[in-house]
Design a protein around this motif. Sequence first.
Motif, PDB file in Angstrom:
ATOM      1  N   GLY A 281      13.693  -1.268 -11.018  1.00 33.04           N
ATOM      2  CA  GLY A 281      13.377   0.017 -11.643  1.00 33.04           C
ATOM      3  C   GLY A 281      11.948   0.467 -11.432  1.00 33.04           C
ATOM      4  O   GLY A 281      11.623   1.641 -11.668  1.00 33.04           O
ATOM      5  N   TYR A 282      11.071  -0.457 -11.010  1.00 31.15           N
ATOM      6  CA  TYR A 282       9.670  -0.100 -10.798  1.00 31.15           C
ATOM      7  C   TYR A 282       9.445   0.651  -9.492  1.00 31.15           C
ATOM      8  O   TYR A 282       8.410   1.298  -9.322  1.00 31.15           O
ATOM      9  CB  TYR A 282       8.801  -1.359 -10.807  1.00 31.15           C
ATOM     10  N   ILE A 283      10.373   0.541  -8.557  1.00 33.05           N
ATOM     11  CA  ILE A 283      10.130   1.104  -7.229  1.00 33.05           C
ATOM     12  C   ILE A 283       9.871   2.600  -7.302  1.00 33.05           C
ATOM     13  O   ILE A 283       8.827   3.096  -6.854  1.00 33.05           O
ATOM     14  CB  ILE A 283      11.310   0.802  -6.282  1.00 33.05           C
ATOM     15  N   ASN A 284      10.813   3.349  -7.890  1.00 35.61           N
ATOM     16  CA  ASN A 284      10.661   4.801  -7.935  1.00 35.61           C
ATOM     17  C   ASN A 284       9.476   5.233  -8.786  1.00 35.61           C
ATOM     18  O   ASN A 284       8.772   6.191  -8.447  1.00 35.61           O
ATOM     19  CB  ASN A 284      11.943   5.452  -8.452  1.00 35.61           C
ATOM     20  N   ARG A 285       9.243   4.527  -9.901  1.00 34.26           N
ATOM     21  CA  ARG A 285       8.145   4.964 -10.763  1.00 34.26           C
ATOM     22  C   ARG A 285       6.783   4.702 -10.113  1.00 34.26           C
ATOM     23  O   ARG A 285       5.864   5.510 -10.255  1.00 34.26           O
ATOM     24  CB  ARG A 285       8.250   4.322 -12.147  1.00 34.26           C
ATOM     25  N   LEU A 286       6.657   3.592  -9.369  1.00 34.33           N
ATOM     26  CA  LEU A 286       5.393   3.326  -8.674  1.00 34.33           C
ATOM     27  C   LEU A 286       5.180   4.321  -7.537  1.00 34.33           C
ATOM     28  O   LEU A 286       4.061   4.798  -7.309  1.00 34.33           O
ATOM     29  CB  LEU A 286       5.370   1.896  -8.151  1.00 34.33           C
ATOM     30  N   LYS A 287       6.250   4.623  -6.814  1.00 39.27           N
ATOM     31  CA  LYS A 287       6.133   5.611  -5.737  1.00 39.27           C
ATOM     32  C   LYS A 287       5.810   6.995  -6.309  1.00 39.27           C
ATOM     33  O   LYS A 287       5.072   7.785  -5.697  1.00 39.27           O
ATOM     34  CB  LYS A 287       7.417   5.641  -4.911  1.00 39.27           C
ATOM     35  N   ALA A 288       6.351   7.297  -7.497  1.00 41.71           N
ATOM     36  CA  ALA A 288       6.042   8.565  -8.144  1.00 41.71           C
ATOM     37  C   ALA A 288       4.575   8.627  -8.545  1.00 41.71           C
ATOM     38  O   ALA A 288       3.933   9.686  -8.430  1.00 41.71           O
ATOM     39  CB  ALA A 288       6.945   8.764  -9.363  1.00 41.71           C
ATOM     40  N   ILE A 289       4.030   7.513  -9.030  1.00 43.83           N
ATOM     41  CA  ILE A 289       2.603   7.465  -9.346  1.00 43.83           C
ATOM     42  C   ILE A 289       1.780   7.783  -8.098  1.00 43.83           C
ATOM     43  O   ILE A 289       0.823   8.573  -8.142  1.00 43.83           O
ATOM     44  CB  ILE A 289       2.212   6.090  -9.908  1.00 43.83           C
ATOM     45  N   ALA A 290       2.159   7.173  -6.964  1.00 45.06           N
ATOM     46  CA  ALA A 290       1.436   7.416  -5.717  1.00 45.06           C
ATOM     47  C   ALA A 290       1.482   8.894  -5.347  1.00 45.06           C
ATOM     48  O   ALA A 290       0.455   9.479  -4.958  1.00 45.06           O
ATOM     49  CB  ALA A 290       2.035   6.564  -4.600  1.00 45.06           C
ATOM     50  N   ALA A 291       2.661   9.501  -5.470  1.00 42.93           N
ATOM     51  CA  ALA A 291       2.795  10.917  -5.128  1.00 42.93           C
ATOM     52  C   ALA A 291       1.972  11.788  -6.069  1.00 42.93           C
ATOM     53  O   ALA A 291       1.291  12.725  -5.638  1.00 42.93           O
ATOM     54  CB  ALA A 291       4.265  11.325  -5.175  1.00 42.93           C
ATOM     55  N   CYS A 292       2.005  11.475  -7.377  1.00 46.64           N
ATOM     56  CA  CYS A 292       1.209  12.234  -8.340  1.00 46.64           C
ATOM     57  C   CYS A 292      -0.285  12.106  -8.067  1.00 46.64           C
ATOM     58  O   CYS A 292      -1.068  13.022  -8.362  1.00 46.64           O
ATOM     59  CB  CYS A 292       1.515  11.763  -9.764  1.00 46.64           C
ATOM     60  N   ALA A 293      -0.681  10.968  -7.498  1.00 44.55           N
ATOM     61  CA  ALA A 293      -2.088  10.742  -7.163  1.00 44.55           C
ATOM     62  C   ALA A 293      -2.492  11.398  -5.842  1.00 44.55           C
ATOM     63  O   ALA A 293      -3.642  11.278  -5.421  1.00 44.55           O
ATOM     64  CB  ALA A 293      -2.364   9.246  -7.097  1.00 44.55           C
ATOM     65  N   GLY A 294      -1.531  12.075  -5.201  1.00 46.24           N
ATOM     66  CA  GLY A 294      -1.836  12.766  -3.955  1.00 46.24           C
ATOM     67  C   GLY A 294      -1.624  11.946  -2.710  1.00 46.24           C
ATOM     68  O   GLY A 294      -1.993  12.360  -1.611  1.00 46.24           O
ATOM     69  N   ASP A 295      -1.008  10.767  -2.861  1.00 48.90           N
ATOM     70  CA  ASP A 295      -0.728   9.903  -1.715  1.00 48.90           C
ATOM     71  C   ASP A 295       0.673  10.165  -1.183  1.00 48.90           C
ATOM     72  O   ASP A 295       1.499  10.815  -1.836  1.00 48.90           O
ATOM     73  CB  ASP A 295      -0.856   8.427  -2.110  1.00 48.90           C
ATOM     74  N   ASP A 296       0.936   9.629   0.000  1.00 47.70           N
ATOM     75  CA  ASP A 296       2.262   9.700   0.597  1.00 47.70           C
ATOM     76  C   ASP A 296       3.026   8.431   0.208  1.00 47.70           C
ATOM     77  O   ASP A 296       2.661   7.334   0.649  1.00 47.70           O
ATOM     78  CB  ASP A 296       2.146   9.805   2.118  1.00 47.70           C
ATOM     79  N   PRO A 297       4.085   8.552  -0.595  1.00 48.49           N
ATOM     80  CA  PRO A 297       4.814   7.352  -1.039  1.00 48.49           C
ATOM     81  C   PRO A 297       5.429   6.557   0.101  1.00 48.49           C
ATOM     82  O   PRO A 297       5.726   5.367  -0.072  1.00 48.49           O
ATOM     83  CB  PRO A 297       5.911   7.914  -1.952  1.00 48.49           C
ATOM     84  N   ASP A 298       5.632   7.189   1.250  1.00 49.76           N
ATOM     85  CA  ASP A 298       6.220   6.481   2.386  1.00 49.76           C
ATOM     86  C   ASP A 298       5.169   5.762   3.221  1.00 49.76           C
ATOM     87  O   ASP A 298       5.508   4.973   4.103  1.00 49.76           O
ATOM     88  CB  ASP A 298       6.992   7.461   3.282  1.00 49.76           C
ATOM     89  N   VAL A 299       3.901   6.047   2.948  1.00 46.12           N
ATOM     90  CA  VAL A 299       2.817   5.478   3.757  1.00 46.12           C
ATOM     91  C   VAL A 299       1.879   4.619   2.922  1.00 46.12           C
ATOM     92  O   VAL A 299       1.499   3.514   3.324  1.00 46.12           O
ATOM     93  CB  VAL A 299       2.011   6.595   4.460  1.00 46.12           C
ATOM     94  N   ASN A 300       1.509   5.115   1.753  1.00 47.07           N
ATOM     95  CA  ASN A 300       0.427   4.493   0.997  1.00 47.07           C
ATOM     96  C   ASN A 300       0.859   3.439  -0.006  1.00 47.07           C
ATOM     97  O   ASN A 300       0.020   2.754  -0.591  1.00 47.07           O
ATOM     98  CB  ASN A 300      -0.385   5.572   0.271  1.00 47.07           C
ATOM     99  N   ILE A 301       2.161   3.306  -0.231  1.00 47.85           N
ATOM    100  CA  ILE A 301       2.629   2.286  -1.165  1.00 47.85           C
ATOM    101  C   ILE A 301       3.925   1.674  -0.648  1.00 47.85           C
ATOM    102  O   ILE A 301       4.762   2.359  -0.048  1.00 47.85           O
ATOM    103  CB  ILE A 301       2.848   2.871  -2.582  1.00 47.85           C
ATOM    104  N   GLU A 302       4.054   0.378  -0.859  1.00 48.14           N
ATOM    105  CA  GLU A 302       5.250  -0.351  -0.443  1.00 48.14           C
ATOM    106  C   GLU A 302       5.580  -1.355  -1.539  1.00 48.14           C
ATOM    107  O   GLU A 302       4.707  -2.113  -1.978  1.00 48.14           O
ATOM    108  CB  GLU A 302       4.993  -1.067   0.880  1.00 48.14           C
TER     109      GLU A 302
END
Length: 549
Positions: free
Chosen positions: A339-360
């Motif tokens: 369940g953490y995957i989407n929420r962590l990727k959402a944090i990255a996107a909200c921070a202005g990062d690309d969830p497909d590049v900046n977080i794994e």
Amino acid sequence: MTPEELSLAISACLKEAVAAGEIALSASALPDEVRVERPKNRDHGDWATNIALQLAKQAGTNPREFATILSARLKSIDGVSAVDIAGPGFLNISVDAAAAGALAKAIVEAGPEYGTTSVLAGHVVNMEFVSANPTGPLHIGHTRWAALGDAIARVLRASGAKVTAEYYINDAGSQMNVFANSVYSRLHGRAVPDGGYPGQYIADLGHEVLTEHPDIRELTEVAAIPVIRAAAYKAQMKDIKSTLADFGVEFDVYFSEQELHDAGAIENAVSRLREQGHVFDDGGAVWLRTTDFGDDKDRVMIRANGEPTYFAADAAYYLSKKDRGFTEKIYLLGADHHGYINRLKAIAACAGDDPDVNIEVLIGQLVSVNGAKLSKRAGNIIELKDLIDWLGKDAVRYSLARFPADSPLTLDPDLLKKHSNENPVFYVQYAHARSRGTARNAVAAGVDRSAFDASLLDHATENELLSYLGSYPSIVAKAAELREPHRVARHLEVIAGAYHRWYDACRVAPQGDEPVTDVNRTRLWLNDATSQVLANGLDLLGVSAPERM
């Protein structure tokens, strides 16, 4: 000829063909590196590349025509004996015995650097793993990521990435108060409160607190709890770090969640994300609109009572990593954290990062050990330090590293204790020890590395062994790219098998009164090259390469 040398030669042929107008590409369209790999069927050659398939469309031609132009130039490279075009445009390349054999000398001369590449140069990675609560000893649930996380960090560094291995200490929140109350109760001879932490280790921590603060029992509970919390926390973290050191795992950073709170990072994160337009207020609480980026629901950051949530700390921690210059953040989480995957990727996107590049986010499945006993100290868990004492660091680390993280795993202690080829870690370590023994025997017989004639390495088993040694750098690079160190482990087993077959067929030291010849000297180079690759690969897995077994 090493794979790197062949790759450079192909790149040079490409540039020459472009400069001569044979291939309609700009110099800027050419790749920095041409990937060469072993073909699945060795009858098809020593090396293969799909560069024609990659570039033909840009060049306005079909892959086979592109491959035909390139093959004409490749045939002129010193050491290349044949170039064939297969299928839609694969180039299969054969090298002569001397060119193939030269790899043995190149490996020995490269030493520990053999297998390292620059394919991930420029990547700045923060990799967080283990991150166990400091309220108890490390246990079997942490074991897999300790082994795999460390191995992934090592293969990333071997491939040119700059990696910071980080342990996030969850030292804030109610569990720390429960921890302190448990130690307090045991210090006063009482059972731990309901919901507290059981186990002898809590009493042991109490003794350590008492040693540091002899008058702790004379303080009121209100006065004692903060002192106990700090002292027991320090003692438990010392135990965790000691266990990790025994397991061969080192962290560059131990990052405290409490320090995140104390520095005002939670409030700062809310403010920054509000400025980005992703924070809203509802029902007296502060929310992050993560549903805009694939999360199943929006997340509360600050409760209506003013208390921050764990999610708020997660957001602040992510921003901390971003502020510290890590363009890539890798999280290694347990099987219960999907369940953490989407929420962590959402944090990255909200921070202005690309969830497909900046977080794994990597999820590891559970591991179990047949016959493992619950810890005498902790009572209800299997401790990592007990596994190390029982099976040995090398056996546990290698076994955990040779399977993909997403596969459930049960370790067989009876197998891991066997000194036979059935035991994979023994099989690989024995190949290394055997190669070192072969080297010692050769030197005792008067064989040295004063001469090297690559053309003398012409036995079928030598060609096979050289091919697997030559594949090692690309295996490491692929392991780093896919975060799959098990590829290194499995390849080491292939090398070990090829070495044992070569050992049975080709002598390094002369027999009886036979004179020492350049065949012996050249084979010693190949023997030592194998030692080096096995040692390098085992080191990437955090496993020792014994000189004797």
